[in-house]
Design a protein around this motif. Sequence first.
Motif, PDB file in Angstrom:
ATOM      1  N   ALA A 218       0.838  -1.201   0.000  1.00 34.39           N
ATOM      2  CA  ALA A 218       0.000   0.000   0.000  1.00 34.39           C
ATOM      3  C   ALA A 218       0.874   1.253   0.000  1.00 34.39           C
ATOM      4  CB  ALA A 218      -0.915   0.002   1.221  1.00 34.39           C
ATOM      5  N   PHE A 219       1.978   1.198   0.726  1.00 35.46           N
ATOM      6  CA  PHE A 219       2.886   2.353   0.797  1.00 35.46           C
ATOM      7  C   PHE A 219       3.504   2.638  -0.576  1.00 35.46           C
ATOM      8  CE2 PHE A 219       7.282   3.882   1.338  1.00 35.46           C
ATOM      9  CZ  PHE A 219       6.977   5.146   1.827  1.00 35.46           C
ATOM     10  N   ILE A 220       3.945   1.565  -1.263  1.00 33.86           N
ATOM     11  CA  ILE A 220       4.500   1.744  -2.603  1.00 33.86           C
ATOM     12  C   ILE A 220       3.442   2.364  -3.522  1.00 33.86           C
ATOM     13  CG2 ILE A 220       5.350   0.507  -4.649  1.00 33.86           C
ATOM     14  CD1 ILE A 220       6.759  -1.411  -2.764  1.00 33.86           C
ATOM     15  N   GLY A 221       2.178   1.897  -3.368  1.00 37.18           N
ATOM     16  CA  GLY A 221       1.080   2.458  -4.152  1.00 37.18           C
ATOM     17  C   GLY A 221       0.911   3.943  -3.892  1.00 37.18           C
ATOM     18  N   TRP A 222       0.976   4.317  -2.631  1.00 37.45           N
ATOM     19  CA  TRP A 222       0.809   5.723  -2.260  1.00 37.45           C
ATOM     20  C   TRP A 222       1.928   6.570  -2.871  1.00 37.45           C
ATOM     21  CZ3 TRP A 222       4.131   8.727   0.794  1.00 37.45           C
ATOM     22  CH2 TRP A 222       3.628   9.986   1.142  1.00 37.45           C
ATOM     23  N   PHE A 223       3.169   6.035  -2.812  1.00 43.47           N
ATOM     24  CA  PHE A 223       4.325   6.724  -3.383  1.00 43.47           C
ATOM     25  C   PHE A 223       4.138   6.916  -4.893  1.00 43.47           C
ATOM     26  CE2 PHE A 223       8.494   6.553  -5.398  1.00 43.47           C
ATOM     27  CZ  PHE A 223       9.159   7.549  -4.714  1.00 43.47           C
ATOM     28  N   LEU A 224       3.678   5.854  -5.565  1.00 39.88           N
ATOM     29  CA  LEU A 224       3.455   5.925  -7.012  1.00 39.88           C
ATOM     30  C   LEU A 224       2.360   6.935  -7.352  1.00 39.88           C
ATOM     31  CD1 LEU A 224       3.616   2.191  -8.142  1.00 39.88           C
ATOM     32  CD2 LEU A 224       5.267   4.005  -8.587  1.00 39.88           C
ATOM     33  N   LEU A 225       1.333   6.988  -6.496  1.00 39.39           N
ATOM     34  CA  LEU A 225       0.216   7.899  -6.741  1.00 39.39           C
ATOM     35  C   LEU A 225       0.703   9.354  -6.710  1.00 39.39           C
ATOM     36  CD1 LEU A 225      -2.853   7.805  -7.166  1.00 39.39           C
ATOM     37  CD2 LEU A 225      -3.127   8.138  -4.728  1.00 39.39           C
ATOM     38  N   GLN A 226       1.525   9.673  -5.711  1.00 42.01           N
ATOM     39  CA  GLN A 226       2.085  11.030  -5.621  1.00 42.01           C
ATOM     40  C   GLN A 226       2.879  11.358  -6.871  1.00 42.01           C
ATOM     41  OE1 GLN A 226       1.441  13.019  -3.010  1.00 42.01           O
ATOM     42  NE2 GLN A 226       0.214  11.334  -2.232  1.00 42.01           N
ATOM     43  N   ALA A 227       3.755  10.400  -7.260  1.00 42.14           N
ATOM     44  CA  ALA A 227       4.648  10.638  -8.392  1.00 42.14           C
ATOM     45  C   ALA A 227       3.844  10.839  -9.669  1.00 42.14           C
ATOM     46  CB  ALA A 227       5.624   9.473  -8.542  1.00 42.14           C
ATOM     47  N   ALA A 228       2.781  10.028  -9.857  1.00 45.42           N
ATOM     48  CA  ALA A 228       1.976  10.134 -11.075  1.00 45.42           C
ATOM     49  C   ALA A 228       1.246  11.472 -11.099  1.00 45.42           C
ATOM     50  CB  ALA A 228       0.972   8.984 -11.146  1.00 45.42           C
ATOM     51  N   ARG A 229       0.711  11.885  -9.943  1.00 46.10           N
ATOM     52  CA  ARG A 229       0.014  13.165  -9.846  1.00 46.10           C
ATOM     53  C   ARG A 229       0.935  14.313 -10.210  1.00 46.10           C
ATOM     54  NH1 ARG A 229      -3.173  12.816  -4.473  1.00 46.10           N
ATOM     55  NH2 ARG A 229      -4.997  11.799  -5.322  1.00 46.10           N
ATOM     56  N   GLU A 230       2.148  14.242  -9.653  1.00 48.09           N
ATOM     57  CA  GLU A 230       3.116  15.307  -9.896  1.00 48.09           C
ATOM     58  C   GLU A 230       3.455  15.405 -11.379  1.00 48.09           C
ATOM     59  OE1 GLU A 230       7.021  15.510  -7.655  1.00 48.09           O
ATOM     60  OE2 GLU A 230       5.497  15.665  -6.084  1.00 48.09           O
ATOM     61  N   SER A 231       3.667  14.257 -12.035  1.00 53.07           N
ATOM     62  CA  SER A 231       4.007  14.300 -13.458  1.00 53.07           C
ATOM     63  C   SER A 231       2.848  14.889 -14.253  1.00 53.07           C
ATOM     64  CB  SER A 231       4.315  12.920 -14.038  1.00 53.07           C
ATOM     65  OG  SER A 231       4.679  12.027 -13.067  1.00 53.07           O
ATOM     66  N   TYR A 232       1.613  14.548 -13.836  1.00 50.62           N
ATOM     67  CA  TYR A 232       0.444  15.061 -14.542  1.00 50.62           C
ATOM     68  C   TYR A 232       0.401  16.575 -14.450  1.00 50.62           C
ATOM     69  CZ  TYR A 232      -4.330  15.291 -16.278  1.00 50.62           C
ATOM     70  OH  TYR A 232      -5.430  15.553 -17.036  1.00 50.62           O
ATOM     71  N   MET A 233       0.661  17.107 -13.239  1.00 45.16           N
ATOM     72  CA  MET A 233       0.592  18.549 -13.043  1.00 45.16           C
ATOM     73  C   MET A 233       1.740  19.270 -13.729  1.00 45.16           C
ATOM     74  SD  MET A 233      -0.964  18.734  -9.279  1.00 45.16           S
ATOM     75  CE  MET A 233       0.376  19.690  -8.651  1.00 45.16           C
ATOM     76  N   GLN A 234       2.925  18.659 -13.701  1.00 44.85           N
ATOM     77  CA  GLN A 234       4.092  19.286 -14.325  1.00 44.85           C
ATOM     78  C   GLN A 234       3.854  19.594 -15.792  1.00 44.85           C
ATOM     79  OE1 GLN A 234       7.517  16.890 -13.589  1.00 44.85           O
ATOM     80  NE2 GLN A 234       7.887  17.912 -11.648  1.00 44.85           N
ATOM     81  N   VAL A 235       3.167  18.667 -16.474  1.00 46.88           N
ATOM     82  CA  VAL A 235       2.881  18.892 -17.891  1.00 46.88           C
ATOM     83  C   VAL A 235       2.020  20.131 -18.049  1.00 46.88           C
ATOM     84  CG1 VAL A 235       1.788  17.964 -19.941  1.00 46.88           C
ATOM     85  CG2 VAL A 235       3.083  16.478 -18.447  1.00 46.88           C
ATOM     86  N   GLY A 236       0.989  20.241 -17.182  1.00 49.13           N
ATOM     87  CA  GLY A 236       0.109  21.410 -17.225  1.00 49.13           C
ATOM     88  C   GLY A 236       0.886  22.690 -17.025  1.00 49.13           C
ATOM     89  N   VAL A 237       1.778  22.673 -16.025  1.00 50.82           N
ATOM     90  CA  VAL A 237       2.567  23.869 -15.738  1.00 50.82           C
ATOM     91  C   VAL A 237       3.478  24.215 -16.908  1.00 50.82           C
ATOM     92  CG1 VAL A 237       4.415  24.788 -14.293  1.00 50.82           C
ATOM     93  CG2 VAL A 237       2.480  23.620 -13.244  1.00 50.82           C
ATOM     94  N   SER A 238       4.209  23.211 -17.420  1.00 51.31           N
ATOM     95  CA  SER A 238       5.156  23.535 -18.477  1.00 51.31           C
ATOM     96  C   SER A 238       4.417  23.987 -19.737  1.00 51.31           C
ATOM     97  CB  SER A 238       6.086  22.358 -18.771  1.00 51.31           C
ATOM     98  OG  SER A 238       5.378  21.330 -19.374  1.00 51.31           O
ATOM     99  N   HIS A 239       3.162  23.522 -19.895  1.00 46.13           N
ATOM    100  CA  HIS A 239       2.360  23.954 -21.032  1.00 46.13           C
ATOM    101  C   HIS A 239       1.990  25.430 -20.891  1.00 46.13           C
ATOM    102  CE1 HIS A 239       0.548  22.293 -24.564  1.00 46.13           C
ATOM    103  NE2 HIS A 239      -0.478  23.107 -24.390  1.00 46.13           N
ATOM    104  N   ALA A 240       1.579  25.815 -19.671  1.00 47.98           N
ATOM    105  CA  ALA A 240       1.173  27.203 -19.420  1.00 47.98           C
ATOM    106  C   ALA A 240       2.361  28.157 -19.543  1.00 47.98           C
ATOM    107  CB  ALA A 240       0.547  27.318 -18.034  1.00 47.98           C
ATOM    108  N   LEU A 241       3.576  27.620 -19.288  1.00 45.37           N
ATOM    109  CA  LEU A 241       4.747  28.497 -19.298  1.00 45.37           C
ATOM    110  C   LEU A 241       5.418  28.558 -20.671  1.00 45.37           C
ATOM    111  CD1 LEU A 241       6.436  27.637 -15.898  1.00 45.37           C
ATOM    112  CD2 LEU A 241       4.863  29.481 -16.440  1.00 45.37           C
ATOM    113  N   GLU A 242       4.894  27.798 -21.616  1.00 46.26           N
ATOM    114  CA  GLU A 242       5.499  27.734 -22.940  1.00 46.26           C
ATOM    115  C   GLU A 242       5.529  29.117 -23.612  1.00 46.26           C
ATOM    116  OE1 GLU A 242       3.806  24.987 -26.027  1.00 46.26           O
ATOM    117  OE2 GLU A 242       4.853  23.597 -24.697  1.00 46.26           O
TER     118      GLU A 242
END
Length: 372
Positions: A218-242
Amino acid sequence: MRSQIKLGSVFGIKIGLHYSWFLIALLIVFSLSSQFHSSNSNWGDGVILTMAIATALLFFVSLLLHELAHSLVATANKLPVKEITLFALGGVSQIEKNPTSAKIEFWMAFVGPLTSAVIGGICLTLAHLIGNPSSSPGTAMLLWLGYINLTLAGFNLLPGYPLDGGRVLRALIWWKTGNADRSTQSAARVGQLVALAFIAIGIFQFFRGAGVGGLWIAFIGWFLLQAARESYMQVGVSHALEGVRVSDVMTRDCPTVDGFTNVQNFVEHQLLRTGQRCFFVMNKGEIAGLVTPHEVKEIDRAKWPYMTMYDIMRPVEDLRAVTPDAPLQSALESMSRYDLNQLPVISNGHLEGLLTRAHVLGYLQTHAELGR
Ligand SMILES: [Zn+2]
């Protein structure tokens, strides 16, 4: 994830350990010792402990080879690698740039699990060539390393971005659709599903009596969830900053203060009164340095009346600066890399303005509110 213990470098790539790695090394040594104790009680404590430690070290080497494989493909494609860090859940290669094509992304991701699978295969083959596993400590060690490396290869191939398998998936979507940003977001969505599945399985196992093992999943799952969320948001941010430059977002009216002003007066009349967080210290019309509340707090209150801005400022030579026409994205990256809240904007030795995290956040917020 930054390494806290430097181990040196291989092929010009720095290798480091995060403290959490010791936790996993200890766990491996303990669980292997107890496993060998129950299966081969005739080996003696010294042999068992030596073997457990040697196995943990070899496991460390195989993790390192997995990460080196990623890094070497990266450097071969002119993507600089800052360092490899080993931590409780494995390793990370800090690759400074994003891959320029789906093909590079695919190989860069795939070569890691491939390396683990090959190491696992070699260990198991050697173990079977040497002979009866219960008879020799060497065979037992090879078997353990063989199975753990095959498990590692399998786990990393799960399509949960940012795991290697998720990156492979991203490369395939990128190759099919030709859109790098969209492929990251799709792969991150699948990553979130895989992570949620891990959490669900972990909790289910825990209540079925698997104990710590279930919580670990469950802990590994939680860690993966954070990482996936962060990557999802990073794309949004880098898109807005283009296409946005530092000069579009920076502030031009920076408060200044004369270098000979004493700290007590500065705090009372400027820092507290204006609520500004960053002041340029001036010397005959030239910028000499920068003062923020942080520098003031470092100094004992009783000394404030006896010190000047020159004494406490961060001198201009020590400041990281950006030029007005630099892309905002890269300015933001260096802010987070060096953990800075503001960057002076300097062009031809002239102070043009100041870029702060608050400015960038304000910019993103406005764009998010208007949905573009
Ligand atoms: Zn990997």
